[in-house]
Structure formats: C-alpha cells, structure tokens
Design an enzyme around this catalytic site. Structure first.
Site, PDB file in Angstrom:
ATOM      1  N   GLY A  14       0.784  -1.305   0.031  1.00  0.00           N
ATOM      2  CA  GLY A  14      -0.012  -0.054   0.093  1.00  0.00           C
ATOM      3  C   GLY A  14       0.625   1.369   0.010  1.00  0.00           C
ATOM      4  O   GLY A  14       0.268   2.255   0.396  1.00  0.00           O
ATOM      5  N   LYS A  32       8.674   8.811  -7.912  1.00  0.00           N
ATOM      6  CA  LYS A  32       9.177   7.678  -7.568  1.00  0.00           C
ATOM      7  C   LYS A  32      10.088   7.329  -8.603  1.00  0.00           C
ATOM      8  O   LYS A  32      10.216   7.205  -9.848  1.00  0.00           O
ATOM      9  CB  LYS A  32       7.909   6.900  -8.128  1.00  0.00           C
ATOM     10  CG  LYS A  32       8.118   5.272  -8.541  1.00  0.00           C
ATOM     11  CD  LYS A  32       7.358   4.260  -7.243  1.00  0.00           C
ATOM     12  CE  LYS A  32       7.650   2.787  -7.580  1.00  0.00           C
ATOM     13  NZ  LYS A  32       7.134   1.964  -6.447  1.00  0.00           N
ATOM     14  N   GLY A  94       9.803   4.494  -2.739  1.00  0.00           N
ATOM     15  CA  GLY A  94      10.496   3.347  -3.041  1.00  0.00           C
ATOM     16  C   GLY A  94       9.613   2.328  -3.977  1.00  0.00           C
ATOM     17  O   GLY A  94       8.617   2.494  -4.319  1.00  0.00           O
ATOM     18  N   GLY A  96       9.005  -1.951  -3.886  1.00  0.00           N
ATOM     19  CA  GLY A  96       9.298  -3.195  -2.705  1.00  0.00           C
ATOM     20  C   GLY A  96       9.489  -2.733  -1.366  1.00  0.00           C
ATOM     21  O   GLY A  96       9.200  -1.442  -1.036  1.00  0.00           O
TER      22      GLY A  96
HETATM   23  N1  LIG Z   1      -6.237   1.331   1.626  1.00  0.00           N
HETATM   24  C1  LIG Z   1      -6.481   0.788   0.333  1.00  0.00           C
HETATM   25  N2  LIG Z   1      -7.876   0.472   0.058  1.00  0.00           N
HETATM   26  C2  LIG Z   1      -8.016  -0.199  -1.071  1.00  0.00           C
HETATM   27  N3  LIG Z   1      -7.145  -0.848  -1.954  1.00  0.00           N
HETATM   28  C3  LIG Z   1      -5.683  -0.493  -1.450  1.00  0.00           C
HETATM   29  C4  LIG Z   1      -5.606   0.252  -0.391  1.00  0.00           C
HETATM   30  N4  LIG Z   1      -3.860   0.295  -0.210  1.00  0.00           N
HETATM   31  C5  LIG Z   1      -3.539  -0.492  -1.545  1.00  0.00           C
HETATM   32  N5  LIG Z   1      -4.638  -0.946  -2.172  1.00  0.00           N
HETATM   33  C6  LIG Z   1      -4.460  -1.664  -3.461  1.00  0.00           C
HETATM   34  O1  LIG Z   1      -3.735  -2.636  -3.264  1.00  0.00           O
HETATM   35  C7  LIG Z   1      -2.752  -2.994  -4.296  1.00  0.00           C
HETATM   36  C8  LIG Z   1      -1.239  -2.721  -3.804  1.00  0.00           C
HETATM   37  O2  LIG Z   1      -1.344  -1.356  -3.325  1.00  0.00           O
HETATM   38  P1  LIG Z   1      -0.030  -0.437  -3.931  1.00  0.00           P
HETATM   39  O3  LIG Z   1      -0.169  -0.368  -5.237  1.00  0.00           O
HETATM   40  O4  LIG Z   1      -0.216   0.966  -3.084  1.00  0.00           O
HETATM   41  O5  LIG Z   1       1.340  -1.369  -3.355  1.00  0.00           O
HETATM   42  P2  LIG Z   1       2.996  -0.763  -3.194  1.00  0.00           P
HETATM   43  O6  LIG Z   1       3.215  -1.026  -1.723  1.00  0.00           O
HETATM   44  O7  LIG Z   1       2.662   0.685  -3.826  1.00  0.00           O
HETATM   45  O8  LIG Z   1       3.209  -1.911  -4.382  1.00  0.00           O
HETATM   46  P3  LIG Z   1       4.726  -1.432  -5.229  1.00  0.00           P
HETATM   47  O9  LIG Z   1       5.725  -2.116  -4.168  1.00  0.00           O
HETATM   48  O10 LIG Z   1       4.452  -2.237  -6.544  1.00  0.00           O
HETATM   49  O11 LIG Z   1       4.804  -0.184  -5.341  1.00  0.00           O
HETATM   50  C9  LIG Z   1      -3.250  -1.915  -5.414  1.00  0.00           C
HETATM   51  O12 LIG Z   1      -4.314  -2.479  -6.142  1.00  0.00           O
HETATM   52  C10 LIG Z   1      -3.909  -0.822  -4.619  1.00  0.00           C
HETATM   53  O13 LIG Z   1      -5.185  -0.238  -5.221  1.00  0.00           O
HETATM   54  C1  LIG Z   2       6.811  -5.270  -9.624  1.00  0.00           C
HETATM   55  C2  LIG Z   2       6.255  -4.487  -8.237  1.00  0.00           C
HETATM   56  N1  LIG Z   2       5.175  -3.957  -8.435  1.00  0.00           N
HETATM   57  C3  LIG Z   2       7.464  -3.657  -7.741  1.00  0.00           C
HETATM   58  N2  LIG Z   2       7.499  -2.504  -8.606  1.00  0.00           N
HETATM   59  C4  LIG Z   2       8.832  -4.235  -7.516  1.00  0.00           C
HETATM   60  C5  LIG Z   2       8.756  -5.321  -6.485  1.00  0.00           C
HETATM   61  C6  LIG Z   2      10.084  -5.750  -6.243  1.00  0.00           C
HETATM   62  C7  LIG Z   2      10.059  -6.611  -5.138  1.00  0.00           C
HETATM   63  C8  LIG Z   2      11.375  -7.625  -5.028  1.00  0.00           C
HETATM   64  C9  LIG Z   2      11.468  -8.675  -3.881  1.00  0.00           C
HETATM   65  O1  LIG Z   2      11.425  -8.397  -2.770  1.00  0.00           O
HETATM   66  O2  LIG Z   2      11.180 -10.060  -4.249  1.00  0.00           O
HETATM   67 MG   LIG Z   3       3.654   1.703  -5.215  1.00  0.00          MG
END
Ligand SMILES: Nc1ncnc2c1ncn2[C@@H]1O[C@H](COP(=O)(O)OP(=O)(O)OP(=O)(O)O)[C@@H](O)[C@H]1O
Ligand SMILES: C[C@H](N)[C@H](N)CCCCCC(=O)O
Ligand SMILES: [Mg+2]
Length: 197
Positions: A14, A32, A94, A96
């Site tokens: 999230g 980002k 960041g 991941g």
């Molecule tokens: N509070 C929330 N309510 C509803 N959906 C959410 C919420 N937080 C995250 N999501 C959903 O969960 C999924 C992952 O969330 P997000 O993309 O923010 O993760 P991330 O940690 O940024 O991932 P990455 O490492 O790829 O950047 C997305 O589809 C997002 O829309």
């Molecule tokens: C593709 C994904 N949505 C992120 N952008 C990159 C996540 C890297 C995770 C690497 C790991 O911890 O295995």
């Molecule tokens: Mg993200």
C-alpha cells in the site's frame, strides 16, 4: 519538514496509496525514482490527488526487482543517477521493501541513505506484520535512517499495532482502512481526518 521517503514491509503493501494520502495531507509533490512493471505509481497518485509529480528516473517494463528489471532492459541503475528533487513538500516512494536490490551492490536502503529523507514505513495489519515491520525497522536503524513512523493499511488489529509500537519503539502515524472504492473523493475524505504531523 514535510518530506518523507515511503517504504514498506514489501511490495503490494500500500505504499502508493499511502503516498497519495501524504501528498494530499501535505500538499506535496510525488517522486517515484525507480518504477518496474507496466503499471505507473505516478499515474495512480496523480489520478487520486492531482499532485505535481517528478517523472521516474527509471521505468523498466518487467514487473520484477529493479536490479533484474534493469538487467533485462540492458541497463544498470546507478545510485549517482538518482537525484532528489528540490520541491518541498515532497513524498518519495521506493520500490518493494528496504532490502530490494537496485544493482549488483546497492539496495533500496542505499537509495534511502543517499536521499537522507525521514522514512515512513507502510505495513499491513494482517497476521505476519509484526515480524515484517520489526525487521524493516531494524534494517532502517542499522543504517541510522530517521523513522517518522509506521502507517498501517487494513482492518484494525490491536494486537499487532500494540506490539509494533512497543517492540518497535515507533509511533503508528495512522491506519488507512481498505476502501471499497478508491477515488479522489474517498481518499480526500479520509485525509481530512488526519491531524498532528
Ligand atoms: N487502503 C486501500 N484500500 C483499497 N485498496 C488498496 C489500499 N491500499 C492499497 N490498495 C490496493 O492494493 C494494491 C497494492 O497497493 P499499492 O500499489 O499501493 O502497493 P505498493 O506497496 O505501492 O506496491 P509496489 O511495491 O508495487 O509499489 C493496489 O491495487 C492498490 O489499489
Ligand atoms: C513489480 C512490483 N510492483 C514492484 N515495482 C517491484 C517489487 C520488487 C520486489 C522484489 C522482492 O522483494 O522480491
Ligand atoms: Mg507503489
């Protein structure tokens, strides 16, 4: 100072949605630096907030770890390529979690040390989060990175919250509930309830 590097206990926890909430709360720009996969966190944040955004320094198509995505694209991420924008307030996200490699020798932790921003840790409230969150906090403290606090995502779970606060000696800044509909309006309404940081 309304600047933070948003990391998390892993991918998909999230970070992007929390970053969007922080952009609304602080009226901040978003950056980002390293994006992998065809999705764009920058587009998501701009859709939800309209925040100004600095384009990623690197965007590789393969949805894998940055070190691998760069190699598959015939490139290599250099720490020196990553410049922190001057804009203030600023939210940096960041890719991941903190131990994700960006090249043959550097991790996301090195990017965070390079930028020197205070850190927000995004963590699920689901079972397993105590271990993941305390490990992430330990890694950050090992690199002497300033931790603003933890933002939890998910349903309220007092046992995990209290354990993270106690054993992690860290504030829970807020908990982001799971939205049935994630829209600019629903996120804005939630952010209006935030105070104190
Ligand atoms: N509070 C929330 N309510 C509803 N959906 C959410 C919420 N937080 C995250 N999501 C959903 O969960 C999924 C992952 O969330 P997000 O993309 O923010 O993760 P991330 O940690 O940024 O991932 P990455 O490492 O790829 O950047 C997305 O589809 C997002 O829309
Ligand atoms: C593709 C994904 N949505 C992120 N952008 C990159 C996540 C890297 C995770 C690497 C790991 O911890 O295995
Ligand atoms: Mg993200």
């Amino acid at each position: 100072m309304k600047k933070a590097f948003v990391t998390g206990t892993g991918t998909g926890v999230g970070k992007t949605i929390v970053s969007a909430a922080l952009c609304l709360h602080w009226k901040a720009s978003y950056f980002k630096p390293i994006q992998t996969g065809l999705d764009s966190d920058t587009e998501t944040v701009q859709r939800l907030t309209g925040a100004p955004a600095v384009p990623p320094r690197h965007h590789f198509p393969e949805p894998v770890s940055p070190h691998a995505a760069a190699k598959l694209a015939g490139a290599e991420i250099q720490l020196s390529d990553l410049q922190l924008p001057e804009t203030n307030p600023l939210v940096v996200e960041g890719a991941g979690g903190v131990m994700v490699p960006i090249n043959g020798q550097h991790l996301m932790l090195d990017v965070m040390a390079h930028f020197g921003l205070p850190v927000v840790v995004v963590a699920s409230t689901q079972l397993g989060t105590i271990n993941h969150t305390l490990l992430t906090l330990q890694a950050l403290r090992h690199r002497n990175l300033q931790i603003l606090g933890v933002v939890q995502v998910g349903e309220a779970e007092p046992t995990g919250t209290q354990a993270i606060e106690h054993y992690g000696s860290v504030p829970i800044l807020f908990r982001l509930p799971l939205f049935s509909e994630l829209t600019p309006a629903s996120l804005t309404a939630f952010v209006e309830t935030l105070h104190g940081f």
